[in-house]
Design a protein around this motif. Structure first.
Motif, PDB file in Angstrom:
ATOM      1  N   UNK A  59       0.971  -1.148  -0.050  1.00 26.83           N
ATOM      2  CA  UNK A  59      -0.048  -0.044   0.105  1.00 26.83           C
ATOM      3  C   UNK A  59       0.836   1.325   0.000  1.00 26.83           C
ATOM      4  N   UNK A  60       0.470   2.312  -0.593  1.00 29.76           N
ATOM      5  CA  UNK A  60       1.010   3.632  -0.594  1.00 29.76           C
ATOM      6  C   UNK A  60       0.069   4.428   0.187  1.00 29.76           C
ATOM      7  N   UNK A  61       0.434   4.964   1.195  1.00 29.18           N
ATOM      8  CA  UNK A  61      -0.537   5.921   2.082  1.00 29.18           C
ATOM      9  C   UNK A  61      -0.339   7.307   2.106  1.00 29.18           C
ATOM     10  N   UNK A  62      -1.385   8.163   1.463  1.00 30.14           N
ATOM     11  CA  UNK A  62      -1.093   9.454   1.476  1.00 30.14           C
ATOM     12  C   UNK A  62      -1.513  10.408   2.765  1.00 30.14           C
ATOM     13  N   UNK A  63      -1.651  11.454   2.282  1.00 32.73           N
ATOM     14  CA  UNK A  63      -2.060  12.528   3.149  1.00 32.73           C
ATOM     15  C   UNK A  63      -3.345  13.039   3.055  1.00 32.73           C
ATOM     16  N   UNK A  64      -4.200  12.506   2.423  1.00 34.07           N
ATOM     17  CA  UNK A  64      -5.649  12.914   1.837  1.00 34.07           C
ATOM     18  C   UNK A  64      -6.643  11.943   2.745  1.00 34.07           C
ATOM     19  N   UNK A  65      -6.700  11.426   3.675  1.00 36.39           N
ATOM     20  CA  UNK A  65      -7.808  10.770   4.160  1.00 36.39           C
ATOM     21  C   UNK A  65      -7.506   9.215   4.218  1.00 36.39           C
ATOM     22  N   UNK A  89      -5.686   7.394   0.167  1.00 34.97           N
ATOM     23  CA  UNK A  89      -5.700   8.676   0.620  1.00 34.97           C
ATOM     24  C   UNK A  89      -4.552   9.455   0.033  1.00 34.97           C
ATOM     25  N   UNK A  90      -4.458   9.321  -1.537  1.00 37.13           N
ATOM     26  CA  UNK A  90      -3.476   9.796  -2.152  1.00 37.13           C
ATOM     27  C   UNK A  90      -3.852  11.280  -2.578  1.00 37.13           C
ATOM     28  N   UNK A  91      -3.280  12.371  -2.525  1.00 34.25           N
ATOM     29  CA  UNK A  91      -3.387  13.584  -3.512  1.00 34.25           C
ATOM     30  C   UNK A  91      -3.154  13.367  -4.875  1.00 34.25           C
TER      31      UNK A  91
END
Length: 115
Positions: A59-65, A89-91
């Motif tokens: 998984x790649x976990x972003x800053x958008x939820x 949650x990726x921007x």
């Protein structure tokens, strides 16, 4: 959109929702085997899952939820395998970084499939 697309994304929602996300390569850290490679987005796996490489699903976990935004479908010519990586949650900027990460060498290629 095809008639089964919603079922696919719903299944991913269920899998991720029932799994613990382990971030073993936080943003800004170096890859354990390739110290020149620095992660620009948090990277990890779903605990107690299995992917093509017999490790947890990546998984790649972003800053958008916490919503599942997309997946990357990867072909790795050096390992001679393929797998998916779930983007959570990726921007748009983070998606672009992830896409470039999986396409910057001749040995790995990927496509981004948006939800």
């Amino acid at each position: 959109m095809h008639r089964f697309d919603n079922s696919f994304w719903s299944a991913l929602d269920t899998l991720v929702g029932k799994s613990e996300i382990i971030i073993d390569r936080p943003k800004g850290t170096a890859h354990p085997k390739y110290p020149n490679f620095i992660y620009k987005v948090n990277y990890g796996y779903l605990k107690n899952t299995t992917s093509m490489d017999d490790a947890g699903i990546d998984v790649w976990v972003g800053t958008n939820g916490k919503n599942i935004d997309a997946i990357m479908c990867i072909v790795d010519l050096m390992k001679r395998d393929s797998e998916i990586k779930i983007l959570i949650g990726c921007t748009e900027e983070e998606k672009a970084i992830i896409y470039e990460t999986h396409n910057e060498t001749q040995y790995m290629k990927g496509i981004l499939i948006r939800r």
